[in-house]
Design a protein around this motif. Structure first.
Motif, PDB file in Angstrom:
ATOM      1  N   ILE A  15      -1.827  -8.256   1.768  1.00 46.56           N
ATOM      2  CA  ILE A  15      -1.629  -7.140   2.699  1.00 46.56           C
ATOM      3  C   ILE A  15      -2.874  -6.263   2.773  1.00 46.56           C
ATOM      4  O   ILE A  15      -3.503  -6.146   3.829  1.00 46.56           O
ATOM      5  N   GLU A  54       1.639   2.888   4.311  1.00 45.44           N
ATOM      6  CA  GLU A  54       2.959   2.353   4.635  1.00 45.44           C
ATOM      7  C   GLU A  54       3.027   0.832   4.514  1.00 45.44           C
ATOM      8  O   GLU A  54       4.038   0.284   4.129  1.00 45.44           O
ATOM      9  N   PHE A  55       1.912   0.175   4.816  1.00 47.39           N
ATOM     10  CA  PHE A  55       1.942  -1.285   4.762  1.00 47.39           C
ATOM     11  C   PHE A  55       2.082  -1.772   3.325  1.00 47.39           C
ATOM     12  O   PHE A  55       2.730  -2.779   3.048  1.00 47.39           O
ATOM     13  N   SER A 115       0.449  -7.972  -3.072  1.00 47.62           N
ATOM     14  CA  SER A 115       0.247  -6.897  -2.095  1.00 47.62           C
ATOM     15  C   SER A 115      -1.232  -6.713  -1.806  1.00 47.62           C
ATOM     16  O   SER A 115      -1.647  -6.516  -0.670  1.00 47.62           O
ATOM     17  N   GLU A 117       3.547  -0.055   0.952  1.00 47.91           N
ATOM     18  CA  GLU A 117       4.915   0.245   0.539  1.00 47.91           C
ATOM     19  C   GLU A 117       5.879  -0.806   1.076  1.00 47.91           C
ATOM     20  O   GLU A 117       6.798  -1.238   0.382  1.00 47.91           O
ATOM     21  N   ALA A 118       5.645  -1.208   2.316  1.00 50.83           N
ATOM     22  CA  ALA A 118       6.505  -2.239   2.889  1.00 50.83           C
ATOM     23  C   ALA A 118       6.430  -3.507   2.058  1.00 50.83           C
ATOM     24  O   ALA A 118       7.427  -4.176   1.829  1.00 50.83           O
ATOM     25  N   SER A 119       5.228  -3.808   1.592  1.00 53.55           N
ATOM     26  CA  SER A 119       5.079  -5.009   0.785  1.00 53.55           C
ATOM     27  C   SER A 119       5.845  -4.889  -0.517  1.00 53.55           C
ATOM     28  O   SER A 119       6.539  -5.821  -0.940  1.00 53.55           O
ATOM     29  N   LYS A 120       5.745  -3.744  -1.152  1.00 53.74           N
ATOM     30  CA  LYS A 120       6.473  -3.556  -2.406  1.00 53.74           C
ATOM     31  C   LYS A 120       7.974  -3.671  -2.156  1.00 53.74           C
ATOM     32  O   LYS A 120       8.698  -4.298  -2.923  1.00 53.74           O
ATOM     33  N   ALA A 121       8.413  -3.056  -1.067  1.00 52.52           N
ATOM     34  CA  ALA A 121       9.841  -3.084  -0.767  1.00 52.52           C
ATOM     35  C   ALA A 121      10.309  -4.495  -0.476  1.00 52.52           C
ATOM     36  O   ALA A 121      11.482  -4.810  -0.611  1.00 52.52           O
ATOM     37  N   CYS A 122       9.385  -5.357  -0.060  1.00 57.13           N
ATOM     38  CA  CYS A 122       9.763  -6.745   0.198  1.00 57.13           C
ATOM     39  C   CYS A 122       9.642  -7.585  -1.064  1.00 57.13           C
ATOM     40  O   CYS A 122       9.737  -8.807  -1.013  1.00 57.13           O
ATOM     41  N   GLY A 123       9.381  -6.957  -2.174  1.00 55.33           N
ATOM     42  CA  GLY A 123       9.324  -7.688  -3.427  1.00 55.33           C
ATOM     43  C   GLY A 123       7.943  -8.174  -3.794  1.00 55.33           C
ATOM     44  O   GLY A 123       7.793  -8.943  -4.729  1.00 55.33           O
ATOM     45  N   GLY A 124       6.929  -7.781  -3.037  1.00 59.49           N
ATOM     46  CA  GLY A 124       5.580  -8.218  -3.361  1.00 59.49           C
ATOM     47  C   GLY A 124       5.027  -7.447  -4.541  1.00 59.49           C
ATOM     48  O   GLY A 124       5.060  -6.225  -4.547  1.00 59.49           O
ATOM     49  N   GLY A 125       4.514  -8.161  -5.538  1.00 62.32           N
ATOM     50  CA  GLY A 125       3.924  -7.505  -6.693  1.00 62.32           C
ATOM     51  C   GLY A 125       2.544  -6.971  -6.355  1.00 62.32           C
ATOM     52  O   GLY A 125       2.075  -7.102  -5.235  1.00 62.32           O
TER      53      GLY A 125
END
Ligand SMILES: Nc1ncnc2c1ncn2[C@@H]1O[C@H](COP(=O)(O)OP(=O)(O)OP(=O)(O)O)[C@@H](O)[C@H]1O
Ligand SMILES: [Mg+2]
Lengths: 573, 346, 367
Positions: free
Chosen positions: A489, A470-471, A485, A473-481
């Protein structure tokens, strides 16, 4: 499907999110890993097993003709089974005790059960011989001073028995179990236990209804690992089993190597049951664990330290530490300062000459450096490689299934082959083309990587599983490549686990000798092989000195690994 | 030379081979000792150019270290690298080095005489051409290139603290009732041990092993652990041992004494220069050193073993030692005997 | 223009039971619109959001954001999540435990390369909005559940993304805070004008926020319409039930209309067009009670006689009655200003035609 979709737009091959770039390009990277690691792992084993199967498997016929081979196989399995069962019991119990530790001793107490790992197996067993030889073991002699036992001429304990082989092997392996179960417990947090307590469950009830079931994956995994280690281990059977006439497969293999001409086919054939057992264990593990995600505990790590603590837990861990580490180390220290293992406790003759002679020996100093250098290089490769492979194992969709299965296989295979056997395979593989690196330090690095890639992957896999997707995914959803990530993360979250993996790998590599023996050369001696030499042809006092040096360097190495991996995160959590 | 060797390995090796061939030929057909000396000087010069020599040896560490130290003193220009290990392990390595054609050992010392014989028959061992080889007793050069570099007798050992008066002197003494449960002997850790047990039966009577087993001896994995246990007092008497293992302990003041039983058995260390060596001249020089008076004194001058030479002070006379005949123990015999022995002892 | 368009989306999870979590869903969300996704637990709301975010590979369908296809199963195209410029609040927050609140919230800004000065300001502002300005240096483990949820919301809001995906972002907050934050969200929504999908269980929240509401059922969209439409005219019984319409009368045409609560009385003219069994749903607050002896009202209403008050629950300004009408339990809530009834009283219940939601074969046929 709407009409629009079926319009013949053709496939999106490239471009962000396109098929090639999204699906195929990453596969190439994974495929490369599979090929390289596959070569490193499979090639030596093929080299070896090939010798077992040529001539229509006549090696197996020869194996069948070995005296008492049935007994040997049975003993191997029984020893492995009993000692790993003991290890699982002790290791789990210790982990539970560690979770009950009073805050004041918590930090040290949690580390204490790992300390037996820093003592190389040969040294630990030798230390135990010093303590528990029936006539002249220091502990036995002291016990005979007690009024009840004063009548005895020897004993009360006889280390040269099956019971003690199981006990000592079990104790040596229990640290491994502790590593896994303790991490599992830590990741679980206390809220689940607290929830059970709120439902009115007593601590023991909580242990059996919540904690242990949730720890099942850790325990099953650890049990598998120690069973494999138990099947492949031979220090205790070799040092202790002789006198009581106990043979296991690995000691048989060892004896093969002492004769000319060496029957490699037979050696490989002897290793074959271990290989098979290894596979069965790993498959059973898979079956028992099923979908790993099921056990991902949403790690809402609690801020409340709601644990109930017990001082007796500290007592248990203290006792464990005393018995497994302090006593053998004391015995080793005493013998290292004696002119020879004298079987008496007269302090007058203590000398430092063995320390001097060992430390003045340039071969030894070189060996220590070679060991450190090659282990560190190997770890520097092993950690990212294992991390990548563990990551691939966790991806259920993005990675082509055959590749994932291959990675799984490659992370499993080396664990199923005892290092002593792998040593021959490595020798066969790297003395001939295509990769002729025998005699260089590089072959040691390759050897280490081959031996440890399984552990590195599995250990980091548990870390990754515990960390949860989940962490990321959260990073991806925040725009982290991908890179961001990974660096910001995933790596920080797994840092402790990675540090622990590095530390454990360092310990295992620094103590490794059976495979190193085969690929070392005069200029690339490692500490383990030097120690082995002294053990086979020197004085036990020198063995003790070397063992203590190994312990010392190991401690330093582990401290560095933990420091890199965890000091900050330790503080934060 | 080193650079050449790496840049043009093939060419370098070819050049070396020719050099060796030349020197060997010269040595073989030398009409006079003057030109023999001349050609040996060539070997020395070539060895100096080669710069180092690699020795694999199954001798105990202390012995190997003495040889290495002595060689360094005698030939300061030639580096020596020394790997010690159990015979099986280094045998495997040497075999792999040969078949893979990788750089490794130049000179090899081990108790596995049969391996050397086989290689010598294939012409894969260097012919010793140094001055010492010329005078080496013919009995101790087999197939023209397998050199017996040292011999060791097997001994009986006892702990002087535990055995005061009337120490054991023969294998028959092992069966004394007072030694029951206080005796140590060795596992079948090598072919030598098989030969020894076999020999015991042949010389001490058919039921000797049964009787020995009835003494309930502790089994150790070779001499070293047995020696340590003996020094510590865990056992009082050891039926099997080579002197070196006990010598190291005695040097440390351990209450250990050994006796040479009569009749007794011994074993020999064979030495050979490997024909596929990258440094054949240096190999020849090292072999020559081992055979020299200085080398042999380093080897057995401490009284740990016997020298084929007669001029080594402190050494046991070689004539007193009957070495076991390794050719009598091919794999089939070994396996059968293992089964037989296990039946008695396990 | 539709900012967010989902067409014929199918997502099936692998595994033994092969759950079809999203089953042929079509949704269009207009620019600046916040679509509310309602539905019971397990109906696939989260899965739908994850597909839109690109965290799942769907088997069929197409997703378009701001006119650009981000997912198209037919050409095997799936744009990576981080390139989609979305903001997302995860149901379980997924705050990174190793980062402080400040670092968590500024992460999406860093990922988008926002300059440091601007970044600090934005973080400060957005933390003010969620009333967590004082928590900047804390680690997530040191926050309460509600605080964590608000930080997760702040993290999603911080980069002012074009598309917002909110998975029950206020579920863990107290009523007061929830109302307040909901107002804030509306304000931010108006101000930033993001396009969003908002998942909730709470219908009040749904009608409060959403310009349009979609009700999901087992992976499908059951009804999609304006908040009013859905509230007033639940398209199917499922929606009606989900909206908490508790009084259900199963009617059979037996020379008039029979239900488990007895014969339906009053003005039955509008039912004459139907023959088959009907389901009639009535909200508790649309039901009126009169004394048991009174006759059924004459026009525009249905009526059931022979009721008895089982229980009366006073709650604030209202009284909730539990009635037994011919053996079936009915619920009535009234404003207490009217005459009160006591348990045991005989009553008659009446409700207007316009308050009766009548379903035939699961289709709304009334009104
Ligand atoms: N990773 C998964 N693998 C298999 N099935 C899954 C997975 N995740 C969800 N499901 C199943 O898919 C269905 C839809 O799940 P989803 O999480 O979308 O529900 P939801 O509407 O968000 O529910 P809630 O309101 O409880 O959050 C459920 O039946 C669930 O069991
Ligand atoms: Mg959900």
């Amino acid at each position: 499907m709407s009409a629009e979709n079926t319009s013949s737009k053709g496939l999106a091959w490239w471009g962000a999110g396109g098929l090639l770039r999204r699906q195929v390009a990453p596969q190439i990277g994974w495929l490369l890993i599979v090929i390289v690691v596959g070569f490193a792992v499979v090639w030596p084993i093929v080299q070896l097993q090939y010798r077992a199967f040529i001539d229509g498997g006549s090696a197996f016929t020869r194996m069948g003709e070995l005296p008492r081979i049935g007994d040997t196989v049975r003993t191997t399995v029984i020893l492995a089974f009993m000692s790993s069962a003991l290890a699982v019991l002790v290791g789990t119990f210790l982990a539970w005790c560690a979770s009950l530790l009073p805050r004041r001793v918590q930090k040290f107490g949690e580390l204490a059960p790992l300390l037996p790992l820093i003592v190389p197996a040969v040294a630990a067993v030798t230390g135990w011989i010093f303590l528990l030889s029936p006539k002249v073991g220091y502990l036995n002699m002291m016990l005979r001073q007690l009024p009840l036992l004063s009548g005895l001429e020897e004993g009360p304990f006889d280390i040269y028995t099956v019971k003690w082989i199981v006990l000592i092997t079990g104790m040596l392996l229990s640290s491994f179990v502790y590593v896994f179960v303790h991490t599992g417990l830590k990741n679980m947090g206390q809220e689940l236990e607290a929830a059970a307590a709120a439902c009115g469950a007593s601590p023991v009830r909580i242990l059996f209804t919540v904690t242990l079931p949730l720890l099942r994956p850790s325990i099953i995994f650890a049990a598998g690992v120690v069973f494999l280690l138990g099947m492949g281990q031979f220090t205790a059977p070799l040092l202790l089993g002789r006198t009581s006439r106990i043979d296991v497969l690995t000691t048989e293999m060892f004896h093969l190597t002492l004769r000319y001409p060496i029957d490699y086919g037979l050696g490989a054939a002897l290793g074959f049951p271990i290989l098979i057992a290894g596979f069965i264990v790993v498959m059973l593990q898979k079956l028992a664990l099923g979908e790993q995600r099921r056990y991902v505990v949403v790690s809402a790590r609690s801020k409340y330290d709601a644990r109930s603590t017990r001082w007796w837990a500290a007592g248990v861990i203290g006792l464990y530490l005393l018995v497994t580490t302090v006593l053998p180390l004391l015995a080793l220290t005493y013998v290292s300062l004696s002119p020879f293992w004298s079987g008496s406790l007269v302090m007058t003759e203590l000398t430092t000459r063995h320390w001097k002679s060992v430390l003045d020996n340039p071969v030894l100093v070189n060996a220590v450096w070679t060991s450190i250098k090659t282990s560190v290089i190997a770890i520097a490769i092993l950690i990212p490689l294992g991390f990548g492979m563990a990551f691939a194992l966790l991806q259920s969709t993005r990675i082509f299934k055959p590749i994932r299965m291959a990675i799984d296989f490659l992370a499993t295979l080396p664990m199923a082959v005892p290092a002593s056997l792998m040593g021959f395979g490595l020798l066969f593989a790297y003395t001939r083309p295509p990769i002729q690196i025998y005699g260089t330090a590089a072959v040691l690095v390759v050897t280490y990587i081959t031996l440890m890639i399984g552990h590195s992957t599995r250990l980091q896999f548990t870390t990754l599983v515990a960390t949860g997707q989940e962490f990321l995914e959260a990073s991806k959803a925040c725009g982290g490549g991908a890179l961001r990530s990974l660096l910001q993360i995933l790596l920080p979250l797994c840092r402790k686990g990675i540090g622990a993996t590095a530390a454990l790998t360092f310990v295992l590599l620094f103590h490794e000798f059976s495979a190193s023996l085969m690929v070392r050369s005069a200029r690339t001696q490692v500490i383990g092989s030097v120690m082995y030499d002294v053990w086979t042809g020197g004085v036990y006092s020198e063995v003790a000195v070397l063992a203590l040096i190994m312990v010392l360097v190991t401690v330093i190495g582990v401290m560095i690994a933990v420091w890199i991996g965890g000091s900050e995160s330790l503080k934060k959590i | 030379m080193k650079q050449l060797d790496t840049i043009l390995p093939g060419l370098g090796r070819f050049a070396l081979a020719t050099a060796v061939l030349a020197t060997t030929l010269t040595a073989a057909f030398a009409p006079s000792s003057v030109s023999a000396q001349q050609s040996w000087n060539n070997v020395l010069a070539a060895a100096k150019k080669e710069g180092k020599v690699v020795l694999y040896s199954a001798t105990p560490p202390s012995l190997g270290n003495r040889l290495v130290a002595g060689f360094k003193k005698a030939y300061p220009d030639i580096d020596i690298e020394f790997t010690r290990g159990p015979s099986g392990e280094i045998l495997t390595k040497v075999g792999q080095e040969q078949s893979g054609g990788v750089d490794g050992a130049d000179v090899f010392i081990s108790t596995e005489l049969e391996w050397f014989r086989a290689r010598a028959k294939e012409g894969k061992l260097l012919k010793p051409v140094g001055p010492e080889a010329a005078t080496w007793p013919a009995k101790y050069i087999r197939e023209g290139s397998v050199i017996t570099a040292g011999l060791e007798p097997l001994t009986i050992v006892y702990n002087t603290k535990l055995i005061g008066a009337n120490p054991p002197t023969s294998y028959a003494d092992m069966l004394r009732p007072e030694y029951k449960g206080r005796l140590g002997t060795s596992e079948l850790a090598s072919t030598l041990l098989i030969a020894w047990y076999d020999w015991l039966e042949k010389t001490q009577g058919k039921d000797y092993l049964q009787k020995l087993r009835a003494q309930n001896p502790k089994l150790y994995n070779g001499t070293t652990p047995l020696a340590q246990s003996l020094a510590a007092g865990e056992i009082a008497v050891g039926a099997f041992g080579n002197i070196t293992a006990f010598k190291t302990l005695m040097d440390q003041g351990a209450p250990v004494k050994y006796v040479l039983p009569n009749p007794g058995l011994g074993f020999e260390y064979a030495m050979g220069g490997l024909a596929w060596s990258r440094r054949p001249n240096a190999a020849l020089v090292l072999m020559d050193y081992v055979m020299s008076k200085a080398g042999q004194t380093a080897w057995s001058g401490t009284g740990e073993g016997a020298s084929p030479r007669t001029d080594v002070p402190g050494a046991i006379p070689a004539a007193a030692i009957t070495a076991w005949d390794s050719s009598a123990y091919p794999p089939e015999v070994v396996n059968k005997y293992r089964a037989y022995w296990s039946g008695i002892f396990k | 223009m539709q900012e967010l368009k989902v067409e014929a989306l199918v997502k099936q999870y692998p595994g033994r039971d092969k759950v079809i979590a999203v089953n042929n869903v079509d949704i269009e969300v207009q620019a600046g619109e916040m679509l509310v996704l309602l539905g019971p637990s397990g109906c696939g709301k989260t899965t739908l959001l994850r597909c839109v975010a690109g965290l799942e590979d769907a088997q069929q369908g197409k997703i378009t954001l701001e006119g650009k296809a981000v997912f198209d199963a037919s050409i095997q195209f799936n744009q990576p999540t981080h390139l989609r410029d979305i903001g997302m609040v995860f149901q379980n927050y997924s705050l990174w435990p190793h980062m402080t609140v400040q670092r968590n919230v500024e992460y999406p800004l860093r990922a988008r390369g926002v300059a440091a000065s601007e970044r600090d300001k934005r973080v400060k502002d957005v933390l003010e909005v969620v009333q967590c300005g004082h928590l900047t240096d804390r680690l997530p483990a040191m926050l309460s559940g509600g605080q964590q949820q608000r930080i997760a919301l702040a993290r999603a809001l911080a980069p002012k993304p074009k598309i917002m995906l909110l998975d029950e972002p206020l579920s863990n907050l107290d009523a007061l805070l929830r109302v307040e934050l909901r107002a804030h969200l509306r304000a931010i929504h108006r101000e930033v004008g993001f396009t969003g999908i908002y998942v909730t269980h709470d219908q009040i929240e749904a009608f409060n926020l959403g310009t349009r509401v979609a009700v999901m059922r087992a992976g499908k969209i059951e009804q999609l319409g304006t908040a009013r439409e859905v509230y007033d005219r639940p398209a199917t019984e499922y929606v009606a039930k989900f909206l908490g319409i508790r009084n259900v009368l199963a009617l059979k045409a037996e020379g008039g209309w029979m239900s488990d609560a007895g014969r339906l009385e009053g003005d039955l003219g509008i039912l004459s067009a139907h023959k088959g069994p009907l389901q009639m749903y009535v909200r508790p607050d649309a039901v009126h009670m009169s004394a048991g002896g009174e006759a059924a009202p004459s026009g525009g209403s249905f009526s059931l006689g022979g009721g008895r008050v089982v229980d009366a629950l006073y709650s604030g300004g209202e009284i909730d009655y539990v009635l037994d009408v011919g053996g079936q339990t009915l619920y009535v809530s009234t404003h207490s200003a009217k005459t009160a009834f006591n348990p045991g009283d005989a009553v008659r219940v009446n409700f207007a035609h316009r308050d009766a939601l009548i379903y035939s074969n699961d289709k709304l046929v009334s009104g």
